[in-house]
Design an enzyme around this catalytic site. Structure first.
Site, PDB file in Angstrom:
ATOM      1  N   GLY A   1       0.821  -1.213   0.000  1.00 28.15           N
ATOM      2  CA  GLY A   1       0.000   0.000   0.000  1.00 28.15           C
ATOM      3  C   GLY A   1       0.847   1.251   0.000  1.00 28.15           C
ATOM      4  O   GLY A   1       2.025   1.217  -0.361  1.00 28.15           O
TER       5      GLY A   1
ATOM      6  N   HIS B   1       4.419   2.145  -8.089  1.00 32.73           N
ATOM      7  CA  HIS B   1       3.494   1.006  -8.046  1.00 32.73           C
ATOM      8  C   HIS B   1       2.594   1.005  -9.283  1.00 32.73           C
ATOM      9  O   HIS B   1       2.313  -0.037  -9.855  1.00 32.73           O
ATOM     10  CB  HIS B   1       2.588   1.081  -6.815  1.00 32.73           C
TER      11      HIS B   1
ATOM     12  N   GLN C   1       8.078  -9.124   7.933  1.00 35.11           N
ATOM     13  CA  GLN C   1       9.290  -8.622   7.270  1.00 35.11           C
ATOM     14  C   GLN C   1       9.848  -7.361   7.931  1.00 35.11           C
ATOM     15  O   GLN C   1      10.836  -6.809   7.468  1.00 35.11           O
ATOM     16  CB  GLN C   1       9.061  -8.392   5.777  1.00 35.11           C
TER      17      GLN C   1
ATOM     18  N   GLU D   1      12.630  -2.551  -9.548  1.00 35.41           N
ATOM     19  CA  GLU D   1      14.086  -2.691  -9.425  1.00 35.41           C
ATOM     20  C   GLU D   1      14.673  -1.840  -8.307  1.00 35.41           C
ATOM     21  O   GLU D   1      15.838  -1.978  -7.989  1.00 35.41           O
ATOM     22  CB  GLU D   1      14.761  -2.321 -10.757  1.00 35.41           C
TER      23      GLU D   1
ATOM     24  N   ASP E   1      14.032  -2.146  -5.243  1.00 37.03           N
ATOM     25  CA  ASP E   1      14.387  -3.157  -4.238  1.00 37.03           C
ATOM     26  C   ASP E   1      15.173  -4.264  -4.948  1.00 37.03           C
ATOM     27  O   ASP E   1      14.679  -5.380  -5.136  1.00 37.03           O
ATOM     28  CB  ASP E   1      13.117  -3.706  -3.587  1.00 37.03           C
TER      29      ASP E   1
ATOM     30  N   GLN F   1      15.735  -7.557  -3.102  1.00 36.59           N
ATOM     31  CA  GLN F   1      14.464  -8.293  -2.979  1.00 36.59           C
ATOM     32  C   GLN F   1      14.128  -9.007  -4.284  1.00 36.59           C
ATOM     33  O   GLN F   1      13.717 -10.173  -4.286  1.00 36.59           O
ATOM     34  CB  GLN F   1      13.350  -7.315  -2.593  1.00 36.59           C
TER      35      GLN F   1
ATOM     36  N   VAL G   1      10.991   4.146 -10.653  1.00 37.78           N
ATOM     37  CA  VAL G   1      10.402   5.435 -11.063  1.00 37.78           C
ATOM     38  C   VAL G   1      10.920   6.494 -10.097  1.00 37.78           C
ATOM     39  O   VAL G   1      10.985   6.259  -8.880  1.00 37.78           O
ATOM     40  CB  VAL G   1       8.860   5.381 -11.033  1.00 37.78           C
TER      41      VAL G   1
HETATM   42  O1  PAF Z   1       8.207  -4.653  -1.844  1.00 40.39           O
HETATM   43  C1  PAF Z   1       7.226  -4.713  -1.072  1.00 40.39           C
HETATM   44  O2  PAF Z   1       6.371  -3.827  -1.017  1.00 40.39           O
HETATM   45  C2  PAF Z   1       7.097  -5.916  -0.151  1.00 40.39           C
HETATM   46  O3  PAF Z   1       8.335  -6.353   0.286  1.00 40.39           O
HETATM   47  C3  PAF Z   1       6.282  -7.067  -0.758  1.00 40.39           C
HETATM   48  C4  PAF Z   1       6.980  -7.653  -1.971  1.00 40.39           C
HETATM   49  C5  PAF Z   1       4.913  -6.566  -1.166  1.00 40.39           C
HETATM   50  C6  PAF Z   1       6.107  -8.183   0.266  1.00 40.39           C
HETATM   51  O4  PAF Z   1       5.443  -7.737   1.406  1.00 40.39           O
END
Ligand code: PAF
Length: 278
Positions: free
Chosen positions: A30, A36, A60, A147, A149, A152, A175
């Protein structure tokens, strides 16, 4: 746009999707921004049905304060998703995703031992827990990740391969605001002074890319650390030049054909990350 908060309701909806239609999935926490929305638009370009999740995943967060203060802007998020043409948004409560404690340990080594993994112990295990649960529920053909993150993204790619998920991971470029600051939900929490200082991060990364052509790994690292730390509103937590696949730190340029420079910086209480490919 359909909205579901229960796993069973989302699964029931999925039963009605015609066989052969491609499902694109964008997991989020969110506090949505244009970064996004780009993920959603890319998903729309490549898939027939786009499903987005909004869930602030507690497992997390290694810092409870960070979890408490994570921005929550659900009404605005729903409006943005609907405007972007997203088909379904999944907004579960914590007890829906974690009816009991998730004890699973994911083997993501060595990718999870460096950079974010070193400074945020347990973070990537939490990401793997929620992403694996979401993949099991949504069963997407494609899943879209930013990218920004970078680590991740590499870890999710490993998760998909090692744990045999049948989803194709699509990386989407970062972005940026007009002044270069990478878009992030955390930017909403910056004070005015820290927001003014923050564009120095990407400006310095861009300069370091040119410098890296001429000087050593160590000299490039010193340049970035010194330039950013000189600003009284910023403090570098780490800056590492790593190989973009193994994420292992370079000591010499010859160790990687595809280096990427990754950084985490505190702007007051807010931790910002960014990266640039060299
Ligand atoms: O990048 C994020 O916003 C979060 O780490 C994710 C991938 C939605 C997992 O909670």
């Amino acid at each position: 746009m359909n909205r579901f908060s229960k796993i069973e309701a989302l699964k029931a909806y999925k039963q009605h999707i015609e066989v052969g239609k491609l499902i694109g999935f964008v997991p989020t926490m969110g506090a949505l921004h244009q970064g996004h929305i780009n993920l959603m638009l890319e998903a729309k370009r490549q898939c027939d049905v786009v499903i987005c999740s909004i869930f602030v995943n507690p497992t997390q967060f290694n810092n409870p304060q960070d979890l408490l203060k994570y921005p929550r802007t659900l009404e605005r998020d729903l409006e943005m998703l609907s405007q972007a043409g997203v088909d379904v948004v999944f907004t579960p409560e914590v007890k829906e995703m974690y009816p009991e404690k998730d004890e699973r340990i994911f083997h993501l080594s060595p990718l999870d031992l460096v950079m974010e993994g070193k400074f945020r112990p347990g973070h990537f295990n939490g990401v793997a827990q929620i992403v694996s649960k979401l993949f099991d529920i949504v069963e997407p053909d494609f899943a879209f990740f930013g990218e920004k993150d970078f680590q991740q993204l590499a870890i999710i790619q490993k998760l998909v391969i090692d744990y045999k998920y049948k989803v194709k991971i699509v990386p989407v470029p970062t972005v940026r605001e007009v002044d270069g600051l990478a878009m992030s939900s955390r930017n909403l929490r910056l004070t005015e002074a820290h927001r003014d200082a923050a564009p120095l991060i990407y400006k310095t990364l861009t300069q370091s890319k040119k410098l890296f052509q001429k000087v050593s790994v160590q000299e490039t690292e010193e340049f970035v650390m010194n330039t950013i730390n000189k600003n009284p509103f910023l403090e570098v937590e780490y800056f590492e030049i790593v190989d973009s696949t193994s994420l292992q730190k370079l000591s010499q340029k010859s160790e990687s054909n595809y280096p990427v420079a990754c950084i985490a910086v505190y702007a007051g209480e807010i931790r910002l990350i960014d990266n640039i490919r060299y």
